[in-house]
Design a protein around this motif. Structure first.
Motif, PDB file in Angstrom:
ATOM      1  N   THR A 192       0.828  -1.198   0.000  1.00  0.00           N
ATOM      2  CA  THR A 192       0.000   0.000   0.000  1.00  0.00           C
ATOM      3  C   THR A 192       0.870   1.258   0.000  1.00  0.00           C
ATOM      4  O   THR A 192       0.616   2.207  -0.744  1.00  0.00           O
ATOM      5  N   ILE A 193       1.914   1.231   0.821  1.00  0.00           N
ATOM      6  CA  ILE A 193       2.786   2.409   0.887  1.00  0.00           C
ATOM      7  C   ILE A 193       3.417   2.695  -0.474  1.00  0.00           C
ATOM      8  O   ILE A 193       3.488   3.844  -0.905  1.00  0.00           O
ATOM      9  N   SER A 194       3.839   1.665  -1.157  1.00  0.00           N
ATOM     10  CA  SER A 194       4.514   1.966  -2.421  1.00  0.00           C
ATOM     11  C   SER A 194       3.534   2.578  -3.419  1.00  0.00           C
ATOM     12  O   SER A 194       3.915   3.390  -4.258  1.00  0.00           O
TER      13      SER A 194
ATOM     14  N   LEU B  69      -3.073  15.351   7.117  1.00  0.00           N
ATOM     15  CA  LEU B  69      -3.243  14.057   7.801  1.00  0.00           C
ATOM     16  C   LEU B  69      -3.634  14.257   9.250  1.00  0.00           C
ATOM     17  O   LEU B  69      -4.499  13.562   9.784  1.00  0.00           O
ATOM     18  N   SER B  70      -2.996  15.231   9.857  1.00  0.00           N
ATOM     19  CA  SER B  70      -3.275  15.448  11.257  1.00  0.00           C
ATOM     20  C   SER B  70      -4.712  15.981  11.427  1.00  0.00           C
ATOM     21  O   SER B  70      -5.436  15.570  12.341  1.00  0.00           O
ATOM     22  N   LEU B  71      -5.143  16.834  10.503  1.00  0.00           N
ATOM     23  CA  LEU B  71      -6.531  17.319  10.558  1.00  0.00           C
ATOM     24  C   LEU B  71      -7.516  16.173  10.334  1.00  0.00           C
ATOM     25  O   LEU B  71      -8.551  16.065  10.996  1.00  0.00           O
TER      26      LEU B  71
ATOM     27  N   SER C 218      -8.790   7.790  12.672  1.00  0.00           N
ATOM     28  CA  SER C 218      -8.205   8.487  13.816  1.00  0.00           C
ATOM     29  C   SER C 218      -6.984   7.744  14.334  1.00  0.00           C
ATOM     30  O   SER C 218      -6.165   8.303  15.040  1.00  0.00           O
ATOM     31  N   ASN C 219      -6.875   6.468  13.972  1.00  0.00           N
ATOM     32  CA  ASN C 219      -5.742   5.681  14.475  1.00  0.00           C
ATOM     33  C   ASN C 219      -4.405   6.172  13.948  1.00  0.00           C
ATOM     34  O   ASN C 219      -3.371   5.823  14.482  1.00  0.00           O
ATOM     35  N   ILE C 220      -4.452   6.942  12.883  1.00  0.00           N
ATOM     36  CA  ILE C 220      -3.191   7.376  12.283  1.00  0.00           C
ATOM     37  C   ILE C 220      -2.324   8.073  13.329  1.00  0.00           C
ATOM     38  O   ILE C 220      -1.126   7.874  13.387  1.00  0.00           O
TER      39      ILE C 220
ATOM     40  N   TYR D 299       3.400   6.851   7.044  1.00  0.00           N
ATOM     41  CA  TYR D 299       2.839   6.152   5.885  1.00  0.00           C
ATOM     42  C   TYR D 299       2.342   4.767   6.294  1.00  0.00           C
ATOM     43  O   TYR D 299       1.339   4.293   5.810  1.00  0.00           O
ATOM     44  N   GLU D 300       3.092   4.171   7.197  1.00  0.00           N
ATOM     45  CA  GLU D 300       2.700   2.849   7.685  1.00  0.00           C
ATOM     46  C   GLU D 300       1.363   2.933   8.393  1.00  0.00           C
ATOM     47  O   GLU D 300       0.470   2.111   8.190  1.00  0.00           O
ATOM     48  N   ALA D 301       1.257   3.960   9.235  1.00  0.00           N
ATOM     49  CA  ALA D 301       0.026   4.146  10.001  1.00  0.00           C
ATOM     50  C   ALA D 301      -1.144   4.363   9.059  1.00  0.00           C
ATOM     51  O   ALA D 301      -2.237   3.832   9.235  1.00  0.00           O
ATOM     52  N   MET D 302      -0.869   5.144   8.050  1.00  0.00           N
ATOM     53  CA  MET D 302      -1.931   5.460   7.113  1.00  0.00           C
ATOM     54  C   MET D 302      -2.341   4.215   6.314  1.00  0.00           C
ATOM     55  O   MET D 302      -3.517   3.942   6.134  1.00  0.00           O
ATOM     56  N   ALA D 303      -1.335   3.487   5.867  1.00  0.00           N
ATOM     57  CA  ALA D 303      -1.638   2.263   5.108  1.00  0.00           C
ATOM     58  C   ALA D 303      -2.466   1.314   5.968  1.00  0.00           C
ATOM     59  O   ALA D 303      -3.463   0.745   5.516  1.00  0.00           O
TER      60      ALA D 303
END
Ligand code: SF4
Ligand code: SF4
Lengths: 370, 402
Positions: free
Chosen positions: B152-154, B180-182, B292-294, B303-307
């Motif tokens: 996903t990250i790539s 992302l933070s917003l 919200s977990n990001i 990026y990992e968190a987002m993926a």
């Protein structure tokens, strides 16, 4: 000369059990579509392809809603009614949402192992490669666990040769049909393909070779008949081809997932298996279930129509197959814009009354005869 | 509907959003799926447009039938997801509440909600002859793995390159982190708000959450979105503190699985109110809380968190995980039963549902019911059939405190 194939298709369970005993290989049920049989065979399994059937749906109704395609419903029926007792494990691909959930349903309902060949949808090249590499690893490990045998270079070579040969013989059959439309009954032609879902490749190849040899003696009918190309996921229900035969209507080519889309695949390259599987999944024929913008369905289908000399295209639609249904309107418009008549017919595999279907096929025939 | 002051604000936000969509000259427009990583777009000043949200608006406003019919007349089968058909119809007729969506400059599609969207977006890409970028977030048959996250990250990185090329500007990473933070903050408020329904009586119900879902879908990543959910949360928290329930009396508390039936919101609301049954939690509205977990991954690769967040969407999970999650919700929200909407449109949500119901009932020891309906197509819906089933189900539940 088609009897041995009809024999198999009318006695599927018997055939499979007979060869299972003979080969002593565990039977692996393969769901639609594009799971390379080669991998199963190389691991010591006996792959049989499950593309749906015409059983009345007695038990699967409890688990699959009426808006699921009849392929998924009828395949589930097999296991629920214990008709597929001899199947030791199932191999799935990720063609569509229904199949993805179907695999999960099998995992909850039955204890037989399931494998998942998940097909990547990305255009990001390295991501795709890495993904296929991982999927391949999990599939081969899974297969080896089921059969208790290792996949080796030698077993891969043997499998690739065997199944590559099947497809090359089938391509010959397609070529004969393209060159001499009407030489075989439509019903015979698709029975030959269907028998290949259940027979082990070795036995099937022998039958195909004999058939190809015998076909040389046959000549083509002299009357001019409308020629059609059919497009869709599967060619079933097999009995519908008797209608085409009755109406003297020749299917000259197809664009079906369990027809030419699979038959056209080249030998699986095993030197670099990741690359080989990638090629196998994405080429040469495009499919509504495989995302590959580099292989445009519109251009492809137009070419096939030209090359096959078809007078028109009939979309053979299994109800509730969304991937197929999404592509159809634009494809039909494109064909029509190019002056190629196109129509579609929807059906369920379990249907038993073909009258309405016959009327519609006939209507299309008449358009072609113009 | 629970009387919430935030409702007016939400209407205003959504109106402004659609006005901007219809009038913008500067911003490129991307049509995106509801589960797409929209933060990349906001970071590059691309305006994301959500056909799914628009389709839902059309149905809620009782305008979907004519749009569905227009799509069907153009050859699109009734078998297709009704969101896609509504969207095709709105596109053909330029219909619906804002007279059609502005044409896209490109499309962004993520497979975490379904594979159907690929086919849908392919149709749009062909029609408008615009690029389609897909972020493939494969189904989690066996949970999250490092390989899937890397995969996903790539694609995320590739998306950045695509956006840079498309807009002719370098990808603005600093702005991206702000967005992302917003996004994460807004999702956090949304989730906190949803979890207030654990209180008894529930200060709002799931039909309210469906109605207030618009901004978290469409404006996630903007400051207005954060402000809105912050105030919504505060308002609901106050009701919770004062023990003001959404219904005059709460006798039953249930979970709703799958999408809402957009064209029956009012009627169902009345129905449930009469039966003293609160829809306390839904897997659907909860899905947007996941982003919200990001922030919880702080320190780790963002990026990992987002993926992980974009992969770990309820509808993208294997059945084992689904069942466990549902059972957990039943427990946490002190529910008396659960309703599963077998949604003709949405196969990834619905195929296999009858089995899930059996297992969940056994595991949670709570009654559950499956109703046959559709989120957007009123023509395949029967009030009598659904309500009879629901009545029987409600009678089978043991009321709270009993
Ligand atoms: S026919 Fe279509 S819907 Fe059914 S399993 Fe095949 S791809 Fe999926
Ligand atoms: S309703 Fe279901 S099938 Fe339709 S777009 Fe949404 S997730 Fe996909």
């Amino acid at each position: 000369m088609f009897d041995p194939f009809h024999e198999v298709v009318t006695n599927v369970s018997k055939t499979i059990m007979q060869f299972e005993a003979q080969l002593r290989r565990p039977v692996i049920g393969v769901m639609p579509a594009y799971f390379p049989m080669e991998l199963i065979y190389a691991a010591g399994g006996y792959p049989v392809q499950l593309w749906g059937n015409n059983l009345t749906l007695e038990k699967s109704d409890a688990y699959l809603q009426s808006y699921c395609c009849s392929i998924s419903r009828s395949v589930l029926e097999l296991e629920l009614r214990e008709i597929s007792k001899m199947v030791k494990a199932y191999a799935f691909t990720s063609l569509c949402d229904t199949l993805i959930n179907l695999r999960e349903l099998y995992r909850r309902l039955f204890s037989k192992p399931t494998l998942q060949l998940s097909i990547p949808i990305t255009q990001t090249e390295e991501a795709r490669q890495a993904y296929i590499k991982n999927v391949l690893k999990s599939v081969t490990t899974g297969l080896e666990e089921i059969t208790g045998q290792q996949i080796t270079q030698a077993s891969l070579i043997e499998a690739a040769t065997l199944y590559g040969h099947t497809r090359s013989l089938q391509r010959k059959l397609y070529n004969i049909r393209r060159q001499k439309p009407g030489i075989m009954k439509n019903h015979d032609f698709y029975t030959v393909l269907k028998a290949g879902f259940f027979l082990p490749a070795g036995a099937y190849n022998q039958l195909l070779e004999t058939l190809l040899h015998n076909l040389e003696a046959l000549s083509q009918p002299q009357d001019s008949r409308p020629k059609v190309l059919i497009s869709g996921m599967v060619f079933d229900p097999i009995d519908t081809y008797k209608i085409f035969d009755e109406l003297k209507f020749d299917i000259v080519d197809d664009d079906l997932a369990n027809g030419w889309r699979t038959v056209s695949k080249e030998n699986l390259q095993i030197e670099n298996l990741v690359e080989g599987i990638t090629q196998y999944l994405f080429n040469p024929a495009p499919c509504c279930c495989i995302y590959n913008p580099e292989n445009d369905r519109h251009t492809y289908l137009l070419n096939r129509v030209k090359q096959s000399g078809a007078d028109g295209v009939l979309f053979w639609y299994i109800k509730f197959c969304e991937p197929d249904a999404f592509d159809r309107p634009q494809l039909m418009n494109r064909l029509k814009a190019e002056g190629i008549p196109a129509a579609f017919i929807d059906m369920e595999l379990s249907m038993s009354n073909f009258e309405a279907l016959k009327t519609r096929i006939n209507a299309f025939c008449e358009i072609l005869e113009g | 509907m629970t009387q919430l002051a935030a409702y007016k604000k939400m209407k205003e936000l959504m109106t402004n959003y659609y006005i901007e969509a219809k009038t913008t000259r500067e911003k490129p427009i991307a049509w995106v799926t509801s589960g797409a990583p929209v933060e990349f777009l906001y970071a590059m000043d691309v305006l994301p447009i959500y056909p799914e949200n628009y389709a839902a608006m059309c149905a809620a406003g009782h305008q979907s039938i004519e749009l569905l019919e227009a799509a069907e007349a153009a050859g699109f089968s009734q078998d297709l997801c009704a969101y896609a058909r509504t969207d095709f119809g709105a596109d053909i007729t330029q219909g619906g509440p804002v007279a059609g969506l502005p044409p896209p400059n490109f499309l962004l599609c993520s497979t975490n909600i379904c594979k159907t969207v690929i086919k849908w977006y392919e149709v749009i890409a062909r029609k408008y002859n615009v690029p389609l970028f897909i972020v493939d977030t494969p189904f989690l048959h066996d949970g999250l793995t490092k390989e899937l996250i890397d995969y996903t990250i790539s694609q995320f990185k590739d998306l950045e390159n695509f956006l840079a090329e498309f807009t002719g500007k370098p990808f603005d990473r600093e702005r991206f982190f702000e967005v992302l933070s917003l996004s994460s903050e807004a999702s956090g408020y949304w989730k906190k708000m949803l979890y207030l329904a654990k209180e008894m009586p529930a200060p709002f119900n799931s039909l309210d959450s469906f109605i207030h879902l618009g901004p978290i879908v469409t404006l996630r990543g903007t400051q207005e979105c954060v402000d809105f959910y912050k105030s919504l949360y505060a308002e609901v928290a106050e009701r919770a503190a004062k023990k003001i329930g959404s219904l005059p009396e709460e006798k039953y508390r249930v979970l709703w699985d799958n999408l809402p039936i957009w064209f029956k919101m009012r009627r169902l609301e009345k129905f449930f109110e009469e039966k003293k049954c609160t829809l306390a939690v839904t897997t659907y509205a909860n899905s947007w809380g996941g982003y919200s977990n990001i922030d919880n991954y702080q320190g780790k690769d963002i990026y990992e968190a987002m993926a992980a967040s974009y992969l770990n969407v309820y509808i993208n999970l294997g059945f084992e995980e689904r069942i466990n999650y549902l059972a957990q919700l039943i427990e946490e929200f002190s529910l008396t039963g659960f309703i599963m909407h077998s949604n003709r449109s949405c196969k990834p949500y619905s195929v296999g549902m009858y089995r899930l119901q059996e297992e969940l009932s056994a595991l949670s020891r709570k009654p559950g019911v499956v109703i046959e309906a559709d989120q957007n197509d009123p023509r395949v819906y029967s009030d009598a059939q659904v309500e009879t089933r629901l009545e029987a189900f409600i009678e089978s539940m043991r009321p709270i405190n009993n």
